[in-house]
Design a protein around this motif. Structure first.
Motif, PDB file in Angstrom:
ATOM      1  N   TRP A 178     -17.938 -68.629 -14.100  1.00  0.00           N
ATOM      2  CA  TRP A 178     -17.759 -70.081 -14.248  1.00  0.00           C
ATOM      3  C   TRP A 178     -18.515 -70.601 -15.473  1.00  0.00           C
ATOM      4  O   TRP A 178     -18.044 -71.525 -16.149  1.00  0.00           O
ATOM      5  CB  TRP A 178     -18.189 -70.819 -12.995  1.00  0.00           C
ATOM      6  CG  TRP A 178     -17.653 -72.227 -12.979  1.00  0.00           C
ATOM      7  CD1 TRP A 178     -18.324 -73.386 -13.220  1.00  0.00           C
ATOM      8  CD2 TRP A 178     -16.286 -72.609 -12.756  1.00  0.00           C
ATOM      9  NE1 TRP A 178     -17.474 -74.465 -13.158  1.00  0.00           N
ATOM     10  CE2 TRP A 178     -16.222 -74.008 -12.872  1.00  0.00           C
ATOM     11  CE3 TRP A 178     -15.126 -71.894 -12.466  1.00  0.00           C
ATOM     12  CZ2 TRP A 178     -15.039 -74.709 -12.699  1.00  0.00           C
ATOM     13  CZ3 TRP A 178     -13.940 -72.599 -12.303  1.00  0.00           C
ATOM     14  CH2 TRP A 178     -13.912 -73.988 -12.424  1.00  0.00           C
ATOM     15  N   THR A 208     -10.081 -76.299  -8.482  1.00  0.00           N
ATOM     16  CA  THR A 208      -9.350 -75.394  -9.371  1.00  0.00           C
ATOM     17  C   THR A 208      -8.760 -74.231  -8.580  1.00  0.00           C
ATOM     18  O   THR A 208      -7.597 -73.857  -8.759  1.00  0.00           O
ATOM     19  CB  THR A 208     -10.277 -74.853 -10.471  1.00  0.00           C
ATOM     20  OG1 THR A 208     -10.847 -75.945 -11.191  1.00  0.00           O
ATOM     21  CG2 THR A 208      -9.512 -73.963 -11.435  1.00  0.00           C
ATOM     22  N   GLU A 217     -15.147 -67.512  -2.566  1.00  0.00           N
ATOM     23  CA  GLU A 217     -16.176 -68.542  -2.667  1.00  0.00           C
ATOM     24  C   GLU A 217     -17.085 -68.562  -1.439  1.00  0.00           C
ATOM     25  O   GLU A 217     -18.096 -69.258  -1.420  1.00  0.00           O
ATOM     26  CB  GLU A 217     -15.532 -69.911  -2.884  1.00  0.00           C
ATOM     27  CG  GLU A 217     -14.590 -70.366  -1.783  1.00  0.00           C
ATOM     28  CD  GLU A 217     -13.926 -71.692  -2.134  1.00  0.00           C
ATOM     29  OE1 GLU A 217     -14.431 -72.394  -3.038  1.00  0.00           O
ATOM     30  OE2 GLU A 217     -12.901 -72.020  -1.518  1.00  0.00           O
ATOM     31  N   SER A 272     -10.545 -77.331 -14.517  1.00  0.00           N
ATOM     32  CA  SER A 272     -11.921 -76.906 -14.250  1.00  0.00           C
ATOM     33  C   SER A 272     -12.902 -78.066 -14.230  1.00  0.00           C
ATOM     34  O   SER A 272     -13.965 -77.974 -13.616  1.00  0.00           O
ATOM     35  CB  SER A 272     -12.360 -75.868 -15.289  1.00  0.00           C
ATOM     36  OG  SER A 272     -12.570 -76.466 -16.560  1.00  0.00           O
ATOM     37  N   TYR A 273     -12.556 -79.177 -14.866  1.00  0.00           N
ATOM     38  CA  TYR A 273     -13.441 -80.350 -14.853  1.00  0.00           C
ATOM     39  C   TYR A 273     -13.500 -80.987 -13.469  1.00  0.00           C
ATOM     40  O   TYR A 273     -14.391 -81.787 -13.181  1.00  0.00           O
ATOM     41  CB  TYR A 273     -12.990 -81.371 -15.900  1.00  0.00           C
ATOM     42  CG  TYR A 273     -13.411 -81.007 -17.305  1.00  0.00           C
ATOM     43  CD1 TYR A 273     -14.690 -81.299 -17.772  1.00  0.00           C
ATOM     44  CD2 TYR A 273     -12.540 -80.344 -18.157  1.00  0.00           C
ATOM     45  CE1 TYR A 273     -15.077 -80.969 -19.062  1.00  0.00           C
ATOM     46  CE2 TYR A 273     -12.918 -79.990 -19.448  1.00  0.00           C
ATOM     47  CZ  TYR A 273     -14.192 -80.298 -19.885  1.00  0.00           C
ATOM     48  OH  TYR A 273     -14.588 -79.945 -21.160  1.00  0.00           O
ATOM     49  N   GLY A 315     -13.957 -79.135 -10.914  1.00  0.00           N
ATOM     50  CA  GLY A 315     -14.834 -78.243 -10.165  1.00  0.00           C
ATOM     51  C   GLY A 315     -14.128 -76.982  -9.713  1.00  0.00           C
ATOM     52  O   GLY A 315     -12.893 -76.925  -9.643  1.00  0.00           O
ATOM     53  N   PRO A 316     -14.907 -75.930  -9.394  1.00  0.00           N
ATOM     54  CA  PRO A 316     -14.321 -74.638  -9.031  1.00  0.00           C
ATOM     55  C   PRO A 316     -13.493 -74.670  -7.754  1.00  0.00           C
ATOM     56  O   PRO A 316     -12.489 -73.969  -7.651  1.00  0.00           O
ATOM     57  CB  PRO A 316     -15.539 -73.720  -8.888  1.00  0.00           C
ATOM     58  CG  PRO A 316     -16.706 -74.628  -8.707  1.00  0.00           C
ATOM     59  CD  PRO A 316     -16.379 -75.877  -9.460  1.00  0.00           C
ATOM     60  N   HIS A 317     -13.900 -75.489  -6.778  1.00  0.00           N
ATOM     61  CA  HIS A 317     -13.183 -75.513  -5.502  1.00  0.00           C
ATOM     62  C   HIS A 317     -11.771 -76.065  -5.683  1.00  0.00           C
ATOM     63  O   HIS A 317     -10.796 -75.473  -5.196  1.00  0.00           O
ATOM     64  CB  HIS A 317     -13.952 -76.340  -4.475  1.00  0.00           C
ATOM     65  CG  HIS A 317     -13.288 -76.397  -3.128  1.00  0.00           C
ATOM     66  ND1 HIS A 317     -13.197 -75.298  -2.305  1.00  0.00           N
ATOM     67  CD2 HIS A 317     -12.649 -77.424  -2.479  1.00  0.00           C
ATOM     68  CE1 HIS A 317     -12.555 -75.632  -1.197  1.00  0.00           C
ATOM     69  NE2 HIS A 317     -12.209 -76.912  -1.284  1.00  0.00           N
TER      70      HIS A 317
END
Length: 334
Positions: free
Chosen positions: A292, A326, A279, A319-320, A322-324
């Motif tokens: 994503w 998750t 990331e 995933s709801y 957010g990517p960080h």
């Protein structure tokens, strides 16, 4: 065994070989020791730079059933395609040159195919850690009687595609399967692609009228450090996404009941590759965004799909956040 061995049909085993000098003997020995003896073994040396080609030639001099093809390095797909073109058997199967087969592998798949009148028969796969050696696979196979009881499950094309996309009984890999050779009349493996198995397996299943899975873990899959599955991110890994997207029109047109399984497979693939990205890398931002977006596109459908793998549904729920978040949870649970 079934009948007189010498009268049973010839079966071709294709083994792509590339720089596996330390383990190649285990793979070839497992073929020589098959209880089904009417086989031809085609070793395709794909431009090895170590002694793998010489090892293959040594085996060919000792066993007349072995043929060696030496070619310039062209990749796994072209190595398999070379073996298919050379094949003389009525049936064909594949083995990766670092993997090992139980001695009954061909026999079990052939007997299953004949008993069920299948076009493809499929074996269970048992992964083993390279550092523990193939003996660990034999030991696990012996202990796990539930997965080695010979139960046969038959599928038509649609139910087989649903099964492999959900990753239930069968995997998408080329190996671990016995095919009628005519299935490859107009199908080959795509040159230059990683994860080349998945689209080809889907198309082969589409052509087959009956696919039979037999409950034996006869294919031992070696897990090695640095393999595609266990390495860091590279752009080539997006071949997996491309290959899955490529067969979606077939699924949508001919197998609408398999669409939920397709979405589940796509989400699992996207998560798997996304977690290998960094990331903090600006160079990988484009690829992270693409992956994503796939996750966001399919996550609601996967969460609602009771047949989807539990881990896929949990990841979609995460995933709801957010990517960080998750990614943090993923790293903590590894």
């Amino acid at each position: 065994m079934t009948g007189n061995i010498d009268k049973r049909p010839l079966i071709t085993v294709v083994v792509p070989v590339y720089n596996v000098e330390q383990v190649l003997h285990e793979s070839i020995d497992s073929l020589i020791d098959q209880t089904y003896t009417n086989i031809e073994i085609i070793l395709v040396d794909d431009g090895s730079t170590d002694s793998s080609g010489s090892i293959a030639d040594d085996y060919a001099r000792k066993d007349s059933r072995i043929t060696v093809i030496h070619q310039t390095n062209s990749g796994l797909s072209e190595a398999r395609n070379s073996g298919i073109r050379k094949a003389c058997g009525r049936f064909i199967t594949f083995l990766d040159s670092d993997d090992v087969l139980a001695k009954e592998y061909v026999e079990h798949l052939y007997d299953t195919m004949i008993e069920t009148h299948a076009d493809i028969s499929v074996s269970g796969i048992l992964p083993f850690d390279d550092s523990k050696g193939v003996a660990s696979a034999y030991a696990r196979k012996k202990r796990d009687t539930a997965r080695n009881n010979g139960t046969i499950i038959t599928f038509d094309s649609e139910t087989a595609l649903i099964d492999i996309l959900y990753m239930n009984h069968m995997a998408v890999n080329a190996f671990g399967k016995l095919y009628k050779i005519e299935l490859f009349d107009d199908i080959c493996y795509p040159p230059g692609k990683l994860y080349e198995d998945i689209g080809t397996t889907v198309r082969l299943f589409n052509k087959a009228h009956c696919i039979s899975f037999v409950e034996y873990q006869d294919c031992f899959y070696r897990i090695r450090k640095g393999s595609i599955q266990h390495s860091g991110f590279s752009v080539k890994q997006l071949d997996l996404i491309d290959n899955i997207e490529d067969f979606y029109p077939l699924i949508r047109k001919q197998y609408p009941k398999a669409i939920p399984a397709y979405k589940s497979k796509m989400v699992s693939a996207a998560f798997n590759i996304y977690m290998k990205t960094s990331e903090h890398s600006t160079e990988q931002r484009l690829w992270r965004n693409r992956l994503w977006t796939i996750i966001m596109t399919y996550r609601r459908a996967v969460i609602r799909d009771a047949d989807a793998r539990p881990l896929a549904r949990i990841a979609c729920l995460l995933s709801y956040l957010g990517p960080h978040v998750t990614r943090m949870v993923y790293l903590l649970t590894r």
